[in-house]
Design a protein around this motif. Structure first.
Motif, PDB file in Angstrom:
ATOM      1  N   GLY A  62       0.812  -1.198   0.000  1.00  0.00           N
ATOM      2  CA  GLY A  62       0.000   0.000   0.000  1.00  0.00           C
ATOM      3  C   GLY A  62       0.854   1.260   0.000  1.00  0.00           C
ATOM      4  O   GLY A  62       2.012   1.249   0.419  1.00  0.00           O
ATOM      5  N   SER A  63       0.260   2.347  -0.485  1.00  0.00           N
ATOM      6  CA  SER A  63       0.937   3.644  -0.504  1.00  0.00           C
ATOM      7  C   SER A  63       0.264   4.565   0.501  1.00  0.00           C
ATOM      8  O   SER A  63      -0.943   4.825   0.415  1.00  0.00           O
TER       9      SER A  63
ATOM     10  N   PRO B  30      -8.804   0.880  -0.470  1.00  0.00           N
ATOM     11  CA  PRO B  30      -8.004   1.732   0.406  1.00  0.00           C
ATOM     12  C   PRO B  30      -8.905   2.542   1.327  1.00  0.00           C
ATOM     13  O   PRO B  30      -9.988   2.977   0.922  1.00  0.00           O
TER      14      PRO B  30
ATOM     15  N   TYR C 159       5.733   2.321  -1.802  1.00  0.00           N
ATOM     16  CA  TYR C 159       4.819   1.287  -1.311  1.00  0.00           C
ATOM     17  C   TYR C 159       5.491   0.482  -0.203  1.00  0.00           C
ATOM     18  O   TYR C 159       6.715   0.297  -0.188  1.00  0.00           O
TER      19      TYR C 159
ATOM     20  N   SER D 270       3.824   9.223  -4.259  1.00  0.00           N
ATOM     21  CA  SER D 270       2.815   8.343  -4.842  1.00  0.00           C
ATOM     22  C   SER D 270       3.387   7.008  -5.314  1.00  0.00           C
ATOM     23  O   SER D 270       2.644   6.036  -5.465  1.00  0.00           O
ATOM     24  N   ASN D 271       4.689   6.939  -5.562  1.00  0.00           N
ATOM     25  CA  ASN D 271       5.292   5.689  -6.049  1.00  0.00           C
ATOM     26  C   ASN D 271       6.024   4.931  -4.942  1.00  0.00           C
ATOM     27  O   ASN D 271       6.841   4.055  -5.219  1.00  0.00           O
TER      28      ASN D 271
ATOM     29  N   LEU E 266      -3.813   5.376   0.376  1.00  0.00           N
ATOM     30  CA  LEU E 266      -4.452   5.939  -0.817  1.00  0.00           C
ATOM     31  C   LEU E 266      -4.463   4.980  -1.999  1.00  0.00           C
ATOM     32  O   LEU E 266      -5.284   5.125  -2.900  1.00  0.00           O
ATOM     33  N   ASP E 267      -3.551   4.009  -2.016  1.00  0.00           N
ATOM     34  CA  ASP E 267      -3.508   3.083  -3.140  1.00  0.00           C
ATOM     35  C   ASP E 267      -3.032   1.721  -2.652  1.00  0.00           C
ATOM     36  O   ASP E 267      -2.206   1.633  -1.730  1.00  0.00           O
TER      37      ASP E 267
ATOM     38  N   ARG F 166      -1.929  -2.362  -4.213  1.00  0.00           N
ATOM     39  CA  ARG F 166      -1.650  -3.149  -5.409  1.00  0.00           C
ATOM     40  C   ARG F 166      -1.119  -4.519  -5.016  1.00  0.00           C
ATOM     41  O   ARG F 166      -0.368  -4.658  -4.042  1.00  0.00           O
TER      42      ARG F 166
ATOM     43  N   SER G  20      -7.450  -2.077   3.900  1.00  0.00           N
ATOM     44  CA  SER G  20      -7.505  -2.589   2.528  1.00  0.00           C
ATOM     45  C   SER G  20      -8.834  -3.200   2.122  1.00  0.00           C
ATOM     46  O   SER G  20      -9.063  -3.430   0.933  1.00  0.00           O
TER      47      SER G  20
END
Length: 324
Positions: free
Chosen positions: A208-209, A282, A218, A215-216, A288-289, A291, A243
């Motif tokens: 997760g971020s 999220p 994790y 933003s990139n 916020l993100d 993956r 999550s």
């Protein structure tokens, strides 16, 4: 050894081996019995064989000025005469190392300095913290720095008695605080937090971020253990809150102190519930993100920023990446 979860039938053989944790290393005898001597700090400051670890704002001196050129930076321990006074004195114990300059049995004090005294001692470029140094330090130095910073942070946040409001005074080598006229002893606190490698049925890793990061960047999902909650329950709750994923079979991997300011990180591996784990959702506030990553995706994505080498998150991620 084969370990099978009774409910899911999942083979947990690989899950019972903890990953190496950079800040769990130590070659220090904390020598707790000596803390009871009322004059301990004064005695050690008067002994030229004692060594002093200066601490300032979560940093200490390194043997070579930064940037660190060598592969194995070392802490710079000083003779007592180099630091005539300090804001706080802490007894860290005695060195057990046979590979450092100080012989085994050397007593080590931490001196917590003000900014004025720290800069007078050495320029700011010669001070570094755990995040930069932790993974590269020797076992002895890693243990000393974690212990010193954790204690210094506790002293900084506990100035007054929670019972009387009176100023707290250090006793027992800095390991106990007590207000004058009050018998209540205040001890160092450590806040437990879980951190989890969540895997799915395809052996992908969930990262997760955080809202506070680029933003990139994790990392693994993590959170504090709540009062009255087991570690395993905290794993299930925190992963779901951040999550929307339900997990099963949480397995302990290892731990390491994380004195930013006063945590211990407890590493786990858990699996997305194959009966219906839920969709990635999220929380929108902290995360916020989210993956799922395969090993190939994580290795090949050069723009992705992973946790630093000092963190338990990186140790757990690297252990997963190293599997075939």
């Amino acid at each position: 050894m084969t370990v099978v979860d009774a409910r899911s039938g999942r083979n947990l053989a690989r899950s019972v081996h903890p990953a190496p944790m950079p800040l769990s290393r130590s070659e220090v005898d904390r020598d707790y019995l000596s803390r009871a001597r009322p004059q301990l700090i004064g005695e050690l400051r008067g002994d030229p064989a004692t060594r002093i670890l200066p601490v300032w704002q979560g940093r200490s001196l390194v043997a070579d000025p930064l940037p660190i050129g060598g592969e194995n930076p070392a802490l710079r321990l000083l003779e007592p005469s180099a630091i005539p006074d300090a804001e706080t004195w802490l007894y860290l114990g005695r060195s057990l190392s046979t590979t450092t300059a100080e012989p085994p049995g050397t007593a080590i004090l931490a001196a917590v300095l003000t900014e004025t005294d720290a800069i007078a001692l050495a320029p700011e470029t010669e001070w570094a913290g755990l995040r930069e140094l932790g993974a590269a330090l020797s076992d002895r130095d890693a243990g000393l720095l974690v212990e010193a910073i954790a204690l210094a942070n506790w002293h900084a946040s506990h100035r007054f008695s929670p019972r009387t409001g009176e100023p707290l005074v250090a006793e027992q080598g800095g390991w106990v605080l007590r207000a004058a006229g009050d018998t209540t002893e205040v001890f160092p606190r450590t806040d437990p937090a879980i951190i989890v490698a969540v895997l799915d049925e395809q052996d992908r890793l969930l990262l997760g971020s955080n809202a506070l990061w680029q933003s990139n960047r994790y990392s693994l999902l993590a959170g504090f253990v709540e009062p009255g909650e087991s570690l395993e329950a905290a794993v299930v709750r925190e992963v779901f809150e951040e999550s929307g994923i339900r997990v099963v079979d949480p397995v302990y991997l290892g731990s390491q102190p994380w004195p930013f300011p006063a945590s211990i990180m407890l590493g786990f591996r858990a699996f997305a519930d194959p009966r219906g784990a839920g969709e990635l959702t999220p929380d929108g506030t902290e995360i916020l993100d989210l993956r799922w990553f395969t090993r190939e995706e994580l290795r090949e994505n050069e723009s992705l920023i992973l946790p630093g080498p000092t963190s338990i998150a990186r140790a757990i991620i690297d252990e997963w990446l190293a599997r075939p």
